[in-house]
Design a protein around this motif. Sequence first.
Motif, PDB file in Angstrom:
ATOM      1  N   ARG A  22     -30.132 -15.647  36.161  1.00 37.74           N
ATOM      2  CA  ARG A  22     -30.456 -14.234  35.960  1.00 37.74           C
ATOM      3  C   ARG A  22     -29.239 -13.344  36.144  1.00 37.74           C
ATOM      4  O   ARG A  22     -29.064 -12.355  35.466  1.00 37.74           O
ATOM      5  N   GLU A  23     -28.382 -13.727  37.137  1.00 42.96           N
ATOM      6  CA  GLU A  23     -27.298 -12.818  37.509  1.00 42.96           C
ATOM      7  C   GLU A  23     -26.011 -13.150  36.769  1.00 42.96           C
ATOM      8  O   GLU A  23     -25.715 -14.310  36.478  1.00 42.96           O
ATOM      9  N   GLU A  24     -25.209 -12.132  36.556  1.00 43.69           N
ATOM     10  CA  GLU A  24     -23.929 -12.303  35.874  1.00 43.69           C
ATOM     11  C   GLU A  24     -22.995 -13.222  36.678  1.00 43.69           C
ATOM     12  O   GLU A  24     -22.357 -14.113  36.134  1.00 43.69           O
ATOM     13  N   ARG A  25     -22.975 -13.013  38.003  1.00 46.57           N
ATOM     14  CA  ARG A  25     -22.068 -13.811  38.848  1.00 46.57           C
ATOM     15  C   ARG A  25     -22.428 -15.294  38.791  1.00 46.57           C
ATOM     16  O   ARG A  25     -21.579 -16.164  38.820  1.00 46.57           O
ATOM     17  N   THR A  26     -23.737 -15.574  38.737  1.00 51.49           N
ATOM     18  CA  THR A  26     -24.174 -16.959  38.644  1.00 51.49           C
ATOM     19  C   THR A  26     -23.703 -17.577  37.335  1.00 51.49           C
ATOM     20  O   THR A  26     -23.189 -18.702  37.307  1.00 51.49           O
ATOM     21  N   ARG A  27     -23.867 -16.815  36.249  1.00 49.34           N
ATOM     22  CA  ARG A  27     -23.437 -17.335  34.941  1.00 49.34           C
ATOM     23  C   ARG A  27     -21.948 -17.643  34.949  1.00 49.34           C
ATOM     24  O   ARG A  27     -21.512 -18.693  34.474  1.00 49.34           O
ATOM     25  N   LEU A  28     -21.156 -16.735  35.545  1.00 48.13           N
ATOM     26  CA  LEU A  28     -19.705 -16.930  35.605  1.00 48.13           C
ATOM     27  C   LEU A  28     -19.379 -18.209  36.378  1.00 48.13           C
ATOM     28  O   LEU A  28     -18.600 -19.053  35.931  1.00 48.13           O
ATOM     29  N   PHE A  29     -20.042 -18.359  37.540  1.00 48.01           N
ATOM     30  CA  PHE A  29     -19.786 -19.532  38.380  1.00 48.01           C
ATOM     31  C   PHE A  29     -20.159 -20.813  37.629  1.00 48.01           C
ATOM     32  O   PHE A  29     -19.400 -21.784  37.605  1.00 48.01           O
ATOM     33  N   LEU A  30     -21.322 -20.806  36.998  1.00 42.72           N
ATOM     34  CA  LEU A  30     -21.779 -22.005  36.288  1.00 42.72           C
ATOM     35  C   LEU A  30     -20.844 -22.335  35.134  1.00 42.72           C
ATOM     36  O   LEU A  30     -20.514 -23.502  34.898  1.00 42.72           O
ATOM     37  N   SER A  31     -20.369 -21.315  34.434  1.00 45.06           N
ATOM     38  CA  SER A  31     -19.479 -21.586  33.309  1.00 45.06           C
ATOM     39  C   SER A  31     -18.180 -22.204  33.817  1.00 45.06           C
ATOM     40  O   SER A  31     -17.610 -23.089  33.197  1.00 45.06           O
ATOM     41  N   GLN A  32     -17.727 -21.770  35.013  1.00 46.35           N
ATOM     42  CA  GLN A  32     -16.486 -22.339  35.563  1.00 46.35           C
ATOM     43  C   GLN A  32     -16.696 -23.771  36.028  1.00 46.35           C
ATOM     44  O   GLN A  32     -15.894 -24.656  35.781  1.00 46.35           O
ATOM     45  N   ILE A  33     -17.827 -24.000  36.703  1.00 42.60           N
ATOM     46  CA  ILE A  33     -17.989 -25.304  37.341  1.00 42.60           C
ATOM     47  C   ILE A  33     -18.438 -26.361  36.339  1.00 42.60           C
ATOM     48  O   ILE A  33     -18.147 -27.536  36.480  1.00 42.60           O
ATOM     49  N   LEU A  34     -19.142 -25.953  35.266  1.00 39.98           N
ATOM     50  CA  LEU A  34     -19.680 -26.939  34.334  1.00 39.98           C
ATOM     51  C   LEU A  34     -18.718 -27.255  33.201  1.00 39.98           C
ATOM     52  O   LEU A  34     -18.861 -28.274  32.532  1.00 39.98           O
ATOM     53  N   THR A  35     -17.702 -26.409  32.977  1.00 39.69           N
ATOM     54  CA  THR A  35     -16.821 -26.660  31.835  1.00 39.69           C
ATOM     55  C   THR A  35     -15.440 -27.150  32.237  1.00 39.69           C
ATOM     56  O   THR A  35     -14.654 -27.509  31.386  1.00 39.69           O
ATOM     57  N   HIS A  36     -15.144 -27.180  33.546  1.00 42.24           N
ATOM     58  CA  HIS A  36     -13.767 -27.487  33.952  1.00 42.24           C
ATOM     59  C   HIS A  36     -13.328 -28.877  33.502  1.00 42.24           C
ATOM     60  O   HIS A  36     -14.160 -29.728  33.238  1.00 42.24           O
TER      61      HIS A  36
END
Lengths: 253, 397
Positions: free
Chosen positions: A239-253
Amino acid sequence: MGEERLEVGDDIIICRDVHKWFGDFHVLRGINLTVKRGEVVVICGPSGSGKSTFIRTINRLEEHQRGDIIVDGIELTHDVRNIAAIRSEIGMVFQSFNLFPHLTVLQNITLAPIWVRKWPKARAEEIAHKLLARVGIPEQAHKYPGQLSGGQQQRVAIARALAMEPKIMLFDEPTSALDPEMIKEVLDVMRELARSGMTMIVVTHEMGFAKEVSDRIVFFDDGQIVEQAPPAEFFAHPREERTRLFLSQILTH
Amino acid sequence: MTTIAGPLKPPRTLGVWGWLRRNLFSSWANALLTLGSLWLTTLALRGLIRWAVTEARWGVVTENLRLFMVGQFPPDQIWRVGACVLIVSLLLGLSWGAWGGVLRTFAVAAAAGMAMLALVPFDLSVRLWLAGNVALIVGGWGLARRLPGIRWRRWLLPGWLLSLPAIFFLLRGVPGLKPLPPINTNLWGGLLLTFLLSVVGIVASMPLGILLALGRQSSLPVIRVFCVTCIEVVRGVPLVTVLFMASIIFPLFIPEKIHIDRLWRVMAGIIIFSAAYNAENVRGGLQAIPQGQVEAARALGMSGLQVTFLIVLPQALRLVIPATVGQFISLFKDTSLVGIAGLFELLYIGKAVLAQPAWLGRQQEVYVFVAIIYFIFSYAMSYASLRLEAALGVGER
């Protein structure tokens, strides 16, 4: 023990508005979290977000300065008896294992049952051998921690915590100090533990484990809980922007 | 090349010639250095050996052997010292059989040494006593090997600790008891006194030092300040000052009726002095234990005392074995200072012997003899420390 148990029903851990400061630095800014019996909660978030500090307040390795923490009906206060009672119900596994290097694996596991629970040595050893079999290293009982691999050491640490027959297990980044090929053996043990119905709070970056095993994922940032949701929802529709940012960093590295 | 069947073996070790070439004659400069130092060593040793064999008059040592060993201890009561040594021999033999390790080395060395001395033409009683010691060491070992089970072994350490008061009781005697007339501690001397001071100093200063080190880390300000003050004050003054305090100044503070033997006062001074240094060594070890160890123990529900005595101290003490043994060795040698407080330990006896007109000018013999005795026991402690470190795997696990 003489302590008063509060009526809490199914909620084994209740945190209300928990605050903590390191000096002037506000690490925990009002955490509200309730964990049910048998629930597996994964806490994730960027480093420095206070997630490790938070789980360390639950068995009072860190002291919270405001708010209430109630574990299995016992409130965490300055009362030493309460702290001891809570600690013996909570097992903890650390990032750096923290096995006792001067004791054998068997002694590491039996030490607290013998001295804190006052079990006879024979009984403690019998349980220790069973636990070592459960974590898959029955043959290492008489070695010293320094003679084991990292993955084996962490499994001993899990067995050591389980020997106290805790109601809750806390994991503070249990696989972060391990070589990649050893992560799986530790996660397998944790998976089995979760299936057995243990209440667990796990701080980890292993999103695969979180997706598969947890009932709920809690996302920490900047000392606050930003978002919490069951894993399917958490990964599919953050739901949150910060969560999306974190997930995009951790799942694509 | 032939094919190798089976696993590869490591290359062969060097052998004598290879070793010599690599270590002593690897280049012209090294070869010169080797020959040069060989020449110097020969020169020095030849001089020393020639002096020891031809010029030295060892009579000053052999004639005064009793003085060197026990000082002014009454000759007709000397059997009591002998009995003490017999007790120690038996304990040593039993410990050899039970524990082995470095005690085996010590027991064998002691037995061999005393067996050789028994061949020297001393009085028959002395030779029989020496043989008795050898018999007790070997017999103790044999007994320990035959005793079934290992439960009795837990009495060995208390046995060693209890031997100390037993020895003091035996030496001091009891007023009115015929076979054990009291012997004033002023008469105890020589190697006997050096040993008593060292052993009591070591045994008592270690626990006191640990307590001071723990107190220094206490969260209670009163205890912390008290311990820091004790440690820093004692470390701030020389041992000589502490000994003067104990022997001369201390009696001024207590009523005249109460008399405490000088020996006990000096012993207390040595214990306190050594404890302060031990405390600092132990503190170093305590600080080297990672915080994670304490956290893990606390998370398991252990109490503060349990964390300290089961987790932190065992690891800390293992780390400070080298420093602690160093402290023990310097304590052993520092007992040579108690002469200024009026006690006749080994070195002071040496001076007293030299003051006799018959032995004027025999300093070399006396001091070489005293130095050899100090060296033997200091080296034994150093060696025990190395073996202990290896057995406990310092730095490995």
